[in-house]
Write an enzyme that holds these catalytic residues in place. Structure first.
Site, PDB file in Angstrom:
ATOM      1  N   HIS A  46       0.870  -1.161   0.019  1.00 41.59           N
ATOM      2  CA  HIS A  46      -0.228  -0.150  -0.124  1.00 41.59           C
ATOM      3  C   HIS A  46       0.859   1.314  -0.046  1.00 41.59           C
ATOM      4  O   HIS A  46       1.932   1.132   0.611  1.00 41.59           O
ATOM      5  CB  HIS A  46      -1.068   0.082   1.387  1.00 41.59           C
ATOM      6  CG  HIS A  46      -1.743   1.272   1.322  1.00 41.59           C
ATOM      7  ND1 HIS A  46      -1.380   2.106   2.636  1.00 41.59           N
ATOM      8  CD2 HIS A  46      -2.616   1.961   0.774  1.00 41.59           C
ATOM      9  CE1 HIS A  46      -1.930   3.155   2.730  1.00 41.59           C
ATOM     10  NE2 HIS A  46      -2.949   2.950   1.611  1.00 41.59           N
ATOM     11  N   HIS A  89       1.049  11.973  -1.838  1.00 39.31           N
ATOM     12  CA  HIS A  89       0.420  11.558  -0.608  1.00 39.31           C
ATOM     13  C   HIS A  89      -0.580  12.655  -0.261  1.00 39.31           C
ATOM     14  O   HIS A  89      -0.036  13.764   0.174  1.00 39.31           O
ATOM     15  CB  HIS A  89       1.515  11.083   0.632  1.00 39.31           C
ATOM     16  CG  HIS A  89       0.935  10.263   1.550  1.00 39.31           C
ATOM     17  ND1 HIS A  89      -0.372  10.315   2.049  1.00 39.31           N
ATOM     18  CD2 HIS A  89       1.429   9.264   2.130  1.00 39.31           C
ATOM     19  CE1 HIS A  89      -0.556   9.386   2.986  1.00 39.31           C
ATOM     20  NE2 HIS A  89       0.549   8.671   2.970  1.00 39.31           N
TER      21      HIS A  89
END
Ligand SMILES: *[C@@H]1O[C@H](CO)[C@@H](O)[C@H](O)[C@H]1NC(C)=O
Ligand SMILES: *[C@@H]1O[C@H](CO)[C@@H](O)[C@H](O)[C@H]1NC(C)=O
Length: 298
Positions: A46, A89
């Site tokens: 992930h 992110h």
């Protein structure tokens, strides 16, 4: 009679040696060669691009090292910064792990060096940009010749119609590429629409026991594989960050809160194990052991 028997034995020996192709290994195991892609469970990294020791970083190992340890399913977040697709992110201010093309180049290097390996990539399209940006990044990484195109062309491949790993390897189209939102298979048949093929369990879990396996995104479930989000967050001053302290427990093969325990719950609900298990810190616990167990191997 004896003579016939011995030539029969000789024939059988030759048939066994060539027919079973003792050398063939697919993604590290001979057992996977004859399985169709949708029948194999894979652990996945992930946020695979966010590598480092900051609290917001999800992985310790570089993408090349994740592939090196056996991970064959990589997930990553993208955003657009100054017109280019970057591995960012939430925002590129929070974390920018470089261009998507550079990220994908790691996979090109790996596929070139490992002809019996099939890699799955799932990217998120955080800014909902045109899929041509992903096509460009794939071209810049020289991955076009590796991209898997379903036999249905732009149509969705039914779950039971996937080729076997062995067939995928012989075709050379060893990169299975999914995008969460914005895919258009009429234009780019190799940029597969994630939610046509998978549904997902909830993410941002803060309960270390992972006590549920509900369908969060990608309904309906019928006819699809599913992804189990098995990465644990912890809230620090109101911000959720990956829980590195419990990652060994979370990524264990069995026991409370482990990959095996949540997968068993999912399997009891849906009849088969998850096909993708997204994990933070794949260097901790035993993801590769858990993958074998999910596939009934040891
Ligand atoms: C394997 O694939 C078939 C066809 O899609 C499906 O019915 C079966 O449940 C799958 N088994 C596993 C373990 O994924
Ligand atoms: C996908 O591309 C086709 C062909 O260019 C276009 O007609 C269609 O509107 C596009 N679909 C979406 C959802 O953008």
């Amino acid at each position: 009679m004896l003579r016939q028997l011995s030539s029969l034995t000789a024939l059988l020996t030759v048939a066994l040696a060539t027919g079973t192709n003792a050398q063939q290994i697919c993604n590290g195991r001979a057992e996977y060669c004859s399985l169709i892609y949708s029948n194999i469970s894979q652990v996945a990294s992930h946020d695979s691009a966010f590598v480092g020791l900051l609290p917001t970083e999800n992985q310790h190992l570089s993408v090349a090292d994740q592939l090196g340890m056996g991970i064959r399913f990589l997930q990553g977040q993208t955003h657009v910064e100054n017109g280019a697709l970057e591995m960012c992110h939430t925002t590129c201010f929070e974390e920018d792990a470089g261009s998507t093309a550079d990220y994908l180049s790691n996979i090109k290097t790996f596929l070139d060096a490992n002809p019996n390996e099939v890699v799955t990539v799932l990217l998120t399209n955080g800014d909902n940009v045109d899929p041509s940006l992903f096509d460009t990044a794939l071209s810049q990484a020289n991955l076009q010749s590796y991209l898997f195109v379903p036999s249905t062309g732009s149509g969705v491949l039914p779950i039971g119609d996937w080729p076997t790993l062995s067939e995928i390897i012989s075709s050379g189209k060893r990169l299975i590429f999914f995008l969460d939102y914005g895919a258009n298979t009429s234009r780019f048949p190799y940029i597969l629409d994630e939610f046509s093929y998978f549904w997902e369990t909830p993410f941002d879990t803060t309960d270390k026991n992972f006590p549920e396996c509900t369908l969060d995104r990608g309904a309906p479930a019928a006819g699809k594989m599913y992804i189990m989000n098995h990465f644990l967050d912890v809230s620090i001053f109101g911000i959720d960050v990956p829980d590195v302290a419990l990652a060994g427990r979370t990524n264990a093969v069995s026991g409370d809160g482990s990959i095996g325990s949540q997968a068993a719950l999912c399997e009891s609900m849906y009849g088969f194990a998850p096909k993708g298990v997204l994990l933070d810190y794949v260097d901790m616990g035993d993801p590769m052991g858990a993958q074998l167990a999910l596939n009934g191997l040891s």
